[in-house]
Write an enzyme that holds these catalytic residues in place. Structure first.
Site, mmCIF file in Angstrom:
data_model
loop_
_atom_site.group_PDB
_atom_site.id
_atom_site.type_symbol
_atom_site.label_atom_id
_atom_site.label_comp_id
_atom_site.label_asym_id
_atom_site.label_seq_id
_atom_site.Cartn_x
_atom_site.Cartn_y
_atom_site.Cartn_z
ATOM 1 N N ASP A 389 57.512 35.034 53.680
ATOM 2 C CA ASP A 389 56.284 35.111 52.847
ATOM 3 C C ASP A 389 55.332 34.448 53.319
ATOM 4 O O ASP A 389 55.567 33.392 54.161
ATOM 5 C CB ASP A 389 56.667 34.987 51.491
ATOM 6 C CG ASP A 389 55.697 35.568 50.391
ATOM 7 O OD1 ASP A 389 54.561 36.194 51.064
ATOM 8 O OD2 ASP A 389 56.192 35.829 49.126
ATOM 9 N N GLU A 392 50.840 34.487 57.265
ATOM 10 C CA GLU A 392 49.604 34.722 58.016
ATOM 11 C C GLU A 392 49.177 33.582 59.046
ATOM 12 O O GLU A 392 48.707 33.764 59.932
ATOM 13 C CB GLU A 392 48.513 34.977 57.194
ATOM 14 C CG GLU A 392 48.465 36.260 56.256
ATOM 15 C CD GLU A 392 49.519 36.077 55.044
ATOM 16 O OE1 GLU A 392 49.556 34.542 54.630
ATOM 17 O OE2 GLU A 392 50.003 36.626 54.262
ATOM 18 N N ASP A 459 49.947 40.888 48.617
ATOM 19 C CA ASP A 459 49.969 40.910 46.884
ATOM 20 C C ASP A 459 48.401 41.791 46.407
ATOM 21 O O ASP A 459 47.662 41.104 46.082
ATOM 22 C CB ASP A 459 49.671 39.479 46.721
ATOM 23 C CG ASP A 459 50.738 38.585 46.906
ATOM 24 O OD1 ASP A 459 51.790 39.101 47.419
ATOM 25 O OD2 ASP A 459 50.799 37.195 47.170
#
Length: 671
Positions: A389, A392, A459
């Site tokens: 998770d 980025e 998300d």
């Protein structure tokens, strides 16, 4: 001015050196530098596919080069390029111009263009005080051209013509700078720097904030499928995913204890529903960067995994790249230089529930470190998979000038981060004996697919708009080389379990997920009225959790719909496995734009709200509240309604029923 070198043309003028060379079947790589030599970085162009052994590396492509005083030409199969005396490039497929640099200066080969503007196709602006450049590369736009791919952005557009796209990674944005053109070519901007791509009606412009050189790759083919085959042959293909992952996955934000996980799994077992995967989300640890279970709430993870494995369920655990300054590993990682640097100000990079610095995935030593910790903290107990998770990585402030990696300034290399993050776990799990690791990740760059990650679209909100966007994102990712793709069923945030409108959205999202590569239920459900397990400001018990998110939490009628569609997915597992084999062998996406399967049908190039799931099934998701029928375009041929068995002829639009328990799906019988 022009020279030949192996299978390449070299053009030099002033301080500029341009190199065009064969790089794979029907493909060319183009580089240009203002330095004395090229950097030697291949970036995304790293692979030698088993299917294309003879055609994916320089020196292997059979190129034909001709040189005169005013022009040089290079041909490689279906693709050719010319370079004028002024260094202006033009690309041709089968002799037809498909792409030309935007040049508005004097050039004998383009004398009809204005010579007064003094605009050249490639502009290198030195970064003050450094050796890098800000780069702008311009091309003429082609009237009527459609452009697809480029990763995923939070928008409903499938055709990127007219779009301005940030070349940067963010939560719910994966920048993969490859596009497929309706003119029969594919284009990769082989540059991991932060920048921008503009697909205007008057010109196409690529911009890099910081780089050593220009680098792009172009390929030509007679079908979208062959373009994707060429592209993934050069950048990498997915490994072969087995059927064990292709059923139903259960997840929520967040299971706080091992008892909660086992209670949910046992309930599914009682219902006769096999969970292929169950997911343990974030803050099961003490602090970010500890990468391990808080024993107060997870006292025996091995026993938990053993019981779940006995049910045929794999266990996935969330791993974040953020390292809290108070965690057990921070000081060692700081001392060893394994963390992302800030060029000014404080050393913090992330501030969600902690004072954190991100581990530097571009550093091989840091990749080895995080895997070794996760092997001891998770894998040895039986954890099968990792949820990478915040990949980025997520940042407190998206000021790319502030951060620096081992590989270079963030402006120059940061788009590579998710690929390097995936590489850490792929290589570690392979070394530990796992033949084909499969992990979940929130971001990707060109070539990430080879590291066994399933991408999801981040998300996103629980809204009909985000459902519509998600369909376009899944299709765009498939055309960007990422065939393993999924989404949070129902969206991630702001879905209230007591809201009938949200339940309808969840049902429609669930029905659509049956016909996506991975069927995964996840979300942070409202209301947030569950008390924390602890009053501490750290540890596995302190953070919030959302409302329950299992299929029995939304009422009896909704549960019946969910169970029906889980059974439907189970019946399709063999078919989905065959599509995974295609993805492994040729790079073919599972979710395919209509034009991918029907490239000669002009109507199919216009469609963004229906698609082909592999070669056999046409899927038309319901994308609006209260909708119980929708229009579907059936290409020429014979089709069968998947639910009713009704036979229909194609080459037309039809309006079909979409009752609340199913979405329109048609099986192709013939063309």
């Amino acid at each position: 001015m022009f020279t030949k070198e192996d299978n390449a043309i070299i053009w030099k003028k002033g301080y500029e050196t341009l190199r065009i060379e064969g790089w794979g079947a029907d493909s060319l790589r183009v580089r240009c530098t203002m330095n004395t030599a090229f950097s030697g970085e291949d970036w995304a162009l790293t692979e030698k596919s088993a299917a294309d052994v003879a055609a994916t590396k320089p020196g292997a492509a059979k190129t034909v080069i001709t040189v005169s005083d005013v022009e040089a030409e290079i041909k490689n199969g279906k693709l050719s390029a010319t370079v004028s005396a002024n260094g202006v490039l033009r690309f041709y497929k089968g002799g037809k111009l498909i792409l030309r640099e935007y040049y508005r200066n004097y050039d004998a080969a383009a004398s009809r263009e204005s010579v007064c503007l003094k605009v050249v196709s490639r502009e290198f602006h030195p970064v003050i005080g450094g050796s890098e450049f800000r780069l702008t590369v311009r091309f003429d736009a082609n009237e009527g051209e459609k452009i697809y791919g480029m990763g995923q952005y939070q928008q409903p557009n499938l055709d990127m013509k007219g779009c301005v796209l940030e070349l940067a990674q963010r939560n719910s944005q994966s920048s993969i700078p490859f596009y497929l053109s309706s003119l029969g070519y594919g284009f990769l901007w082989n540059n991991p720097s932060v920048g921008r791509a503009t697909f205007g009606t008057n010109r196409t412009v690529w911009e890099s904030s910081c780089c050593d050189e220009m680098d792009y790759w172009i390929t030509a083919a007679d079908s979208p499928a062959q373009i994707i085959r060429n592209y993934t042959g050069a950048t990498g293909r997915h490994p072969l995913m087995g059927e064990d992952y292709l059923g139903f996955w259960q997840c929520k934000l967040r299971y706080r204890t091992q008892d909660e996980v086992l209670t949910v799994a046992r309930k599914y077992k009682e219902l006769g529903i096999k969970l292929d995967v169950i997911v343990i989300d974030f803050f099961h640890w003490i602090r970010q960067g500890d990468w391990g279970f808080d024993k107060d709430y997870w006292p025996d993870p091995k026993a938990m995994c053993d019981e779940l494995h006995a049910m045929g369920t794999k266990v996935m655990v969330s791993v974040w790249p953020s390292v809290d300054k108070k965690c057990s590993h921070f000081q060692e990682m700081w001392d060893r230089g394994l963390l992302v640097r800030t060029d000014r100000g404080v050393i913090q990079t992330y501030d969600f529930n902690g004072d954190c610095v991100t581990f530097d995935a571009t550093n091989p030593e840091a990749r080895e470190f995080i895997w070794n910790v996760c092997r001891e903290s998770y894998q040895k107990y039986g954890i099968d998979m990792f949820w990478l998770d915040n990949a980025e990585p997520d940042l407190s402030i998206y000021d790319y000038e502030l951060y620096r990696y081992q590989m270079g300034p963030a402006l120059k290399v940061s788009n590579l981060y998710p690929k390097c993050y995936a590489q850490a776990f792929w290589e570690g799990m392979k070394k530990s004996g796992m033949e084909t690791p499969v992990n979940l990740e929130r971001c990707a760059w060109a070539g990430s697919q080879k590291y066994g990650v399933i991408l999801w679209n981040g998300d996103v909100q629980s809204s009909w708009e985000c459902l519509e966007d998600s369909v376009a994102q899944g299709l765009g990712m498939g055309l960007s080389g990422i065939a393993w793709w999924t989404t949070d069923i129902g969206g991630f945030m702001w879905g209230n379990v007591h809201d009938k409108g949200f339940i309808e959205l969840l049902e429609r999202w669930f029905e659509w997920a049956v016909f996506t590569p991975i069927m995964r239920l996840h979300g942070d459900r409202d209301p947030h009225d569950i008390s924390p397990l602890s009053d501490k400001d750290y540890g596995g018990g302190y953070l919030f959790t959302g409302s329950p998110n299992e299929i029995w939490c939304y009422g009896d009628e909704a549960q019946k719909i969910f169970e029906k569609n889980i059974k439907l997915r189970k019946s399709l597992k063999g078919y989905v496995a065959s599509l995974m084999k295609e993805a492994h062998e040729s790079g073919a996406p599972l979710m395919r734009t209509m034009f991918y399967e029907f490239p000669d049908d002009a109507e199919c190039w216009m469609l963004r709200d229906q698609y082909m799931f592999g070669p056999d099934y046409l899927v038309a998701p319901v994308l609006h509240a209260g909708e119980t029928e929708r229009e579907v375009y059936l290409p020429a041929g014979s089709w069968e309604d998947f639910h009713t068995g009704e036979k229909l002829s194609g080459g037309r639009r039809v309006t079909v029923a979409a009752p609340i328990d199913r979405i329109p799906v048609f099986k192709k019988i013939s063309n």
